[in-house]
Structures are given as structure tokens and as C-alpha cells.
Design an enzyme around this catalytic site. Structure first.
Site, PDB file in Angstrom:
ATOM      1  N   GLU A  80      -3.349   7.667  -3.916  1.00  0.00           N
ATOM      2  CA  GLU A  80      -3.213   6.339  -3.310  1.00  0.00           C
ATOM      3  C   GLU A  80      -3.024   5.263  -4.372  1.00  0.00           C
ATOM      4  O   GLU A  80      -3.749   5.228  -5.363  1.00  0.00           O
ATOM      5  CB  GLU A  80      -4.494   6.047  -2.508  1.00  0.00           C
ATOM      6  CG  GLU A  80      -4.534   4.674  -1.875  1.00  0.00           C
ATOM      7  CD  GLU A  80      -5.900   4.373  -1.280  1.00  0.00           C
ATOM      8  OE1 GLU A  80      -6.094   4.606  -0.083  1.00  0.00           O
ATOM      9  OE2 GLU A  80      -6.779   3.896  -2.033  1.00  0.00           O
ATOM     10  N   TYR A 102       0.865  -1.187   0.000  1.00  0.00           N
ATOM     11  CA  TYR A 102       0.000   0.000   0.000  1.00  0.00           C
ATOM     12  C   TYR A 102       0.895   1.229   0.000  1.00  0.00           C
ATOM     13  O   TYR A 102       1.902   1.272   0.714  1.00  0.00           O
ATOM     14  CB  TYR A 102      -0.880   0.009   1.262  1.00  0.00           C
ATOM     15  CG  TYR A 102      -1.745   1.240   1.369  1.00  0.00           C
ATOM     16  CD1 TYR A 102      -3.025   1.269   0.830  1.00  0.00           C
ATOM     17  CD2 TYR A 102      -1.266   2.392   2.009  1.00  0.00           C
ATOM     18  CE1 TYR A 102      -3.814   2.402   0.918  1.00  0.00           C
ATOM     19  CE2 TYR A 102      -2.049   3.533   2.094  1.00  0.00           C
ATOM     20  CZ  TYR A 102      -3.323   3.530   1.552  1.00  0.00           C
ATOM     21  OH  TYR A 102      -4.090   4.659   1.631  1.00  0.00           O
TER      22      TYR A 102
END
Ligand code: GDP
Ligand code: MN
Length: 404
Positions: free
Chosen positions: A201, A113
């Protein structure tokens, strides 16, 4: 403003972040050709079909599918284009899927992530990274916050290469992977800054298995396979490319929300039947709470803000009244910068232009309240459903009783 994954991927590519090739389709019959294109030259053809909707959690909802043949691609496309997608982020009614991304699939050795956002506590932008990327990042953050790495960005220099390298090592990247991961982080930081993002993101950022036949990728490749961006709407005027995306995606948003946005109003449609018009986000939240406390359900959140014009207020009433679920309206104004007479004039205009067929409970206090009350008093004949309220609790009781 929201962008689709395929638009997010284009942004990543334009900043030099590696993303597998892909194309967008809107028709089931285009799936076979898209599969052929995206698996061109692959020894073992593998593609991924992904619904393009403004919500996450697609993987678990069955709207991200790995496919090994044109027929499988077509089946996946048929399913996604003929079913609404329901995920924890969509609400029970789900979202219609109009576009699909067909991408060349990658083998995954590990999912990471990676994100950049603003940390309000430290008042800095911060790089957030985790070795436990993929579909459960919120769960990881909740259960094991220590698995989430945070690196503040320098206020003027942004993300510095040494900081990116430190995070790359902490994430466990080795050998030739380190430089690739650092490049992705540096590019993402540049993109965040250049496009006035509030969130950039990549989830997951993946590491592919080692490829001995291809020396630069002998340690595997670091590629982005899903991305999400939020942008600061106040910076949108500087980015014609993003404005075009915003306009194109208006057709997919709630028409009332688009209309409210154009009038400079903060409006969110909800499931209840009491339309609310309030000034100030805090008062709007309190108004929704007190409606619930008295057994009612708000049909919307609407903050007209401090500087709305009479036209904007009139538009606000029109938006509320265009919602057929609305069985009553509660106006709760504490006039500060916003003047009560402007609100009252908006009510009078809306009564003239569309008419209040449903009960209307009005609580006005603060700046120019006397002028506001006078305006409503003199227009009483045009607004037969109007009930004045003395305070917030009285207003909530009255409107809940009126719709019960
Ligand atoms: P999301 O669920 O909406 O966040 O959609 P993602 O694009 O992040 O995909 C969800 C999951 O599907 C990923 O975490 C991967 O595990 C898997 N996935 C997506 N694309 C690929 C791919 O190209 N190859 C493989 N092996 N898995 C993939
Ligand atoms: Mn994802």
C-alpha cells in the site's frame, strides 16, 4: 510480519518507485544534521519528521511533522522520542517511538491512494486506487465506496499495462503524469508478487505541483511518501532480506507474541485476566465470547492449532502463566487432529516446570479424551487448582467465578 515505513521505502526504491530521500535517526541531537542533509540544495528548505512505529494514523496523532528549520526538526524529534504515540490503531497505552525518519518534504498538489491486495471474493489479486488518498482512506471507503477504484489483476500475467493506464486516467492523471503513475503501479505489482505480499500500500501517492523549470516534471512528479506492507509469513523463507527485517523488529513486538510465533502458536495478548488455551481459531473466538458473556475478560487469544507437539503445548502454558495479569486459566479443547492426551500432558509438564498458582479450569472433549482425563487424574496432586468442567458454559462459569 510488520515493517517500518523506512524499510517499506527501501523496498519501493529497490523496485524503482520514486521516493523522496530520507534518513533514520534515533537521537534528538541527530535531528539538526538530518534536516541539513535532507534539505540540501532546496531553495526553501522543508523536511518532514516521522515516527517509525508499527501503527498508522501518525499524521493525526502529531507524529508526522513538517519542519522548516533545524531547530523545528530538533523540537519535533524531541517531542516524538519522549512521548508515546497514541492513535486509533495503537490502543490507549500507545507505542514508544525509538526511530524517526527525516525526509525531504515535497509540495503536494494532490494525494492518491494505491494498493494491491488479495480479494477473497473474486479470488484474485486486485489493484485498489482512489483520488481521495491521504489520512482518511478508511472513512472514504466507508462513506463513499464509489470513490474507490478496483482493478483485478490477471491470474498469471499480473497487472497489465493497459489496465494500469485505465486506472491512471480514471484517477485523473494527465500528460506526463500518466506514464509516471503507470510505472508506479506496474512496479508495485511486481514488488507484491516478488516479495509474497498480502498487502502493498502507498498512501499517499502524491502529485507535486507543475515545475516549468524542469521539463520532464513540467506536469508535476508522482512520488510515494508513505507505504505499508504485509507479507505472507509462509513465504518468508524465500526472502532472506525480509527475514532480517523480521528478526530486527522482534525487539519491538510483544515478547510473548514473538515466543509464541517461534513455537508455531497463534497468540495475541489482550487486556483481561483469564488466560485461554484453545484449539482452532473458531473455538478460540467462541471461548472468548462465552467468557465475556459470563462477565469475564480474556487475557489472550491462543490457538494451539491441530498439530502442536507436547512441547509446543507446554510452551503455550508457560507463555500464559508468564503474564502476571492472568488470574485464572481456561483450557477448552475439542480434540480432532489435536489429541486431548497431548494437551493433558502439556498441562502436567507445565505444572511440573512452572506450576499453576492460579485456578485452572479444563474442558476436554473428543479424540483421546479418556486418556487425557486419566493423565490429569493421576497428576492431580501436582495441580491442586485444577477444576474439570463438563461443557463450555460450565467452564466459562467456573473460570469467571474463580477470578471474580
Ligand atoms: P500516516 O498518518 O501515518 O499515514 O503518515 P503519512 O506519512 O501518510 O503522512 C500523513 C500526512 O502528512 C500525509 O497525508 C500528508 O498530508 C502529510 N505529509 C507527509 N509527508 C509530507 C510531505 O513531504 N509534504 C507535505 N506537504 N505533506 C506531507
Ligand atoms: Mn499514510
Amino acid at each position: 510480519m510488520k515493517v517500518h515505513e523506512y524499510q517499506a521505502r527501501e523496498l519501493l526504491v529497490s523496485f524503482g518507485i520514486p521516493v523522496p530521500p530520507s534518513m533514520v535517526i534515533e537521537r534528538i541531537e541527530d535531528a539538526r544534521e538530518a534536516f541539513a542533509q535532507s534539505t540540501l540544495g532546496m531553495p526553501k528548505p522543508l523536511a518532514v519528521v516521522k515516527a517509525q512505529v508499527h501503527a498508522g494514523g501518525r499524521g493525526k496523532a502529531g507524529f508526522v511533522k513538517l519542519v522548516k528549520s533545524a531547530t523545528e526538526a530538533e523540537d519535533a524529534a524531541r517531542f516524538m522520542l519522549t512521548h508515546r504515540m497514541v492513535s486509533p490503531q495503537t490502543g490507549p497505552e500507545g507505542l514508544e517511538v525509538k526511530k524517526l525518519l527525516v525526509a525531504s518534504a515535497v509540495d503536494i498538489a494532490h494525494e492518491f491512494y494505491l494498493a494491491i491486495t488479495t480479494d477473497r471474493m473474486s479470488r484474485r489479486n486486485v489493484l485498489i486506487a482512489s483520488r481521495e488518498g491521504g489520512v482518511e482512506i478508511e472513512q472514504v471507503a466507508h462513506d463513499r465506496p464509489e470513490a474507490i477504484l478496483k482493478e483485478p489483476l490477471h491470474p498469471t500475467l499480473g497487472l497489465q499495462p493497459f489496465a494500469a493506464r485505465k486506472i491512471a486516467f480514471q484517477l485523473g492523471f494527465k500528460g506526463k503524469q500518466v506514464a509516471q503513475a503507470v510505472n508506479v503501479m506496474m512496479a508495485l505489482a511486481k514488488l507484491f508478487e516478488a516479495k509474497d505480499c498480502s498487502l502493498a500500500e502507498i498512501n499517499p501517492l502524491v502529485l507535486t505541483p507543475p515545475d516549468d523549470a524542469n521539463p520532464p516534471h513540467a506536469d508535476g512528479r508522482v512520488v510515494a511518501i508513505d507505504a505499508k506492507f504485509n507479507f505472507d509469513d509462509n513465504g518468508l523463507f524465500r526472502h532472506p532480506d525480509l527475514q532480517r527485517i523480521a528478526e530486527a523488529s522482534e525487539s519491538e513486538e510483544d515478547p510473548s507474541e514473538v515466543r509464541a510465533h517461534k513455537a508455531g502458536l497463534s497468540y495475541i495478548a489482550l487486556e483481561g485476566n483469564i488466560g485461554c488455551l484453545v484449539n482452532g481459531a473458531g473455538l478460540a473466538m467462541a471461548t472468548m465470547d462465552i467468557i465475556q458473556l459470563h462477565g469475564g475478560k480474556p487475557a489472550n487469544f491462543l490457538d494451539v492449532g491441530g498439530s502442536a507437539s507436547e512441547q509446543a503445548v507446554t510452551e503455550a502454558f508457560k507463555i500464559i502463566l508468564s503474564d502476571h495479569a492472568v488470574k485464572g486459566v481456561l483450557v477448552n479443547i475439542f480434540g480432532g487432529i489435536m489429541r486431548c492426551d497431548v494437551i493433558a500432558q502439556g498441562i502436567v509438564n507445565a505444572a511440573k516446570e512452572v506450576g499453576f498458582k492460579v485456578p485452572l479450569v479444563v474442558r476436554l472433549e473428543g479424540t483421546n479424551v479418556e486418556a487425557g482425563r486419566k493423565l490429569l487424574e493421576s497428576a492431580k496432586a501436582n495441580i491442586p487448582t485444577l477444576q474439570p468442567a463438563t461443557d463450555l458454559a460450565d467452564a466459562a462459569r467456573k473460570v469467571c467465578a474463580a477470578v471474580a
